[in-house]
Write a protein that holds these residues in place. Structure first.
Motif, mmCIF file in Angstrom:
data_model
loop_
_atom_site.group_PDB
_atom_site.id
_atom_site.type_symbol
_atom_site.label_atom_id
_atom_site.label_comp_id
_atom_site.label_asym_id
_atom_site.label_seq_id
_atom_site.Cartn_x
_atom_site.Cartn_y
_atom_site.Cartn_z
ATOM 1 N N GLY A 172 0.823 -1.211 0.000
ATOM 2 C CA GLY A 172 0.000 0.000 0.000
ATOM 3 C C GLY A 172 0.855 1.258 0.000
ATOM 4 O O GLY A 172 0.548 2.238 -0.684
ATOM 5 N N MET A 173 1.938 1.217 0.769
ATOM 6 C CA MET A 173 2.833 2.361 0.811
ATOM 7 C C MET A 173 3.465 2.606 -0.562
ATOM 8 O O MET A 173 3.556 3.739 -1.020
ATOM 9 C CB MET A 173 3.916 2.142 1.859
ATOM 10 N N ARG A 174 3.896 1.541 -1.226
ATOM 11 C CA ARG A 174 4.505 1.696 -2.555
ATOM 12 C C ARG A 174 3.527 2.335 -3.538
ATOM 13 O O ARG A 174 3.909 3.161 -4.364
ATOM 14 C CB ARG A 174 4.952 0.341 -3.097
ATOM 15 N N ALA A 175 2.270 1.954 -3.453
ATOM 16 C CA ALA A 175 1.264 2.502 -4.358
ATOM 17 C C ALA A 175 1.072 3.998 -4.121
ATOM 18 O O ALA A 175 0.941 4.780 -5.080
ATOM 19 C CB ALA A 175 -0.059 1.757 -4.191
ATOM 20 N N VAL A 176 1.062 4.409 -2.854
ATOM 21 C CA VAL A 176 0.956 5.839 -2.541
ATOM 22 C C VAL A 176 2.217 6.574 -2.981
ATOM 23 O O VAL A 176 2.154 7.627 -3.630
ATOM 24 C CB VAL A 176 0.701 6.046 -1.034
ATOM 25 N N ARG A 177 3.359 6.019 -2.645
ATOM 26 C CA ARG A 177 4.648 6.637 -2.985
ATOM 27 C C ARG A 177 4.773 6.882 -4.492
ATOM 28 O O ARG A 177 5.320 7.906 -4.919
ATOM 29 C CB ARG A 177 5.762 5.710 -2.506
ATOM 30 N N ALA A 178 4.244 5.960 -5.293
ATOM 31 C CA ALA A 178 4.404 6.031 -6.743
ATOM 32 C C ALA A 178 3.755 7.271 -7.354
ATOM 33 O O ALA A 178 4.192 7.736 -8.416
ATOM 34 C CB ALA A 178 3.827 4.776 -7.394
ATOM 35 N N VAL A 179 2.730 7.809 -6.703
ATOM 36 C CA VAL A 179 2.028 8.958 -7.291
ATOM 37 C C VAL A 179 2.404 10.286 -6.635
ATOM 38 O O VAL A 179 1.958 11.337 -7.080
ATOM 39 C CB VAL A 179 0.496 8.769 -7.231
ATOM 40 N N LEU A 180 3.227 10.249 -5.595
ATOM 41 C CA LEU A 180 3.599 11.481 -4.907
ATOM 42 C C LEU A 180 4.609 12.269 -5.737
ATOM 43 O O LEU A 180 5.441 11.695 -6.447
ATOM 44 C CB LEU A 180 4.203 11.173 -3.535
ATOM 45 N N PRO A 181 4.575 13.602 -5.640
ATOM 46 C CA PRO A 181 5.558 14.410 -6.353
ATOM 47 C C PRO A 181 6.980 14.086 -5.891
ATOM 48 O O PRO A 181 7.202 13.731 -4.730
ATOM 49 C CB PRO A 181 5.185 15.851 -5.962
ATOM 50 N N ALA A 182 7.924 14.193 -6.800
ATOM 51 C CA ALA A 182 9.327 13.977 -6.449
ATOM 52 C C ALA A 182 9.716 14.900 -5.302
ATOM 53 O O ALA A 182 9.334 16.074 -5.274
ATOM 54 C CB ALA A 182 10.213 14.234 -7.655
#
Length: 203
Positions: free
Chosen positions: A133-143
């Motif tokens: 779940g964390m990876r999925a959120v991280r993937a869409v966050l701004p750099a």
């Protein structure tokens, strides 16, 4: 180099706060949070801020309202951590020049928090979201977005969370439990710092 670790001193009392805070700081954890559901939390924050000065970033956790933000600022706090995402709380925190770390689980909460000016994001409870779940959120966050895992993360799991993409962690019961001596907390803090560094989390 400042470690991306937040020491959570839930239920600490003002009488204990300075000795415990000094022990945690000596171990290398320079960001300290006193949750507002602790006994006399604002007094603990005031004492910690005065005793530790510029050497530490001291503030409050479990901050839910704008009035609480103002109270923390008046006590000398420079950090506001929340279990939830309330844009008004984030905006008030930033207006007062303090760091804001709201709790998020979903992408919607994450982007609402960033739009309101959050310093970084607190994934809470991390144990519920899990690594995938964390990876999925991280993937869409701004750099460049800073994401800290809080709740169920500790020495044994630092490496997995770090490899999955978190930038830091909040440390609660693994660091401090009510009634523990400053010496004991210092030992726990040193062990947690060593484990974080061994997991490749120096930065």
């Amino acid at each position: 180099m400042t470690l991306p670790l937040i020491g959570i001193l839930r239920a600490i009392t003002p009488e204990e706060a300075v000795a415990v805070g000094e022990a945690v700081l000596a171990a290398g954890i320079t960001t300290l949070e006193v949750p507002l559901n602790s006994p006399e939390p604002l007094e603990s924050i005031r004492r910690l801020a005065e005793a530790l000065g510029e050497g530490a970033l001291v503030g409050a956790g479990t901050v839910l309202t704008v009035d609480q933000v103002r109270d923390v600022h008046a006590a000398g706090g420079r950090l506001v951590v929340s279990p939830n995402c309330r844009p008004a709380v984030i905006e008030a925190t930033r207006r007062l020049g303090m760091q804001s770390w709201p709790g998020i689980v979903t992408p919607s909460e994450a982007f609402d928090a960033l739009d309101a000016g959050a310093t970084g994001l607190k994934l809470f409870p991390a144990v519920q979201v899990g690594l995938e779940g964390m990876r999925a959120v991280r993937a869409v966050l701004p750099a460049g977005t800073r994401l800290y895992a809080v709740g169920g993360i500790g020495e044994d799991t630092f490496a997995a969370w770090r490899a999955a993409g978190v930038d830091g962690a909040g440390l609660g019961s693994a660091l401090y439990q009510p009634g523990q001596s400053a010496t004991r907390v210092g030992e726990q803090a040193r062990a947690l710092v060593a484990a974080w560094q061994a997991a490749g989390g120096e930065a």
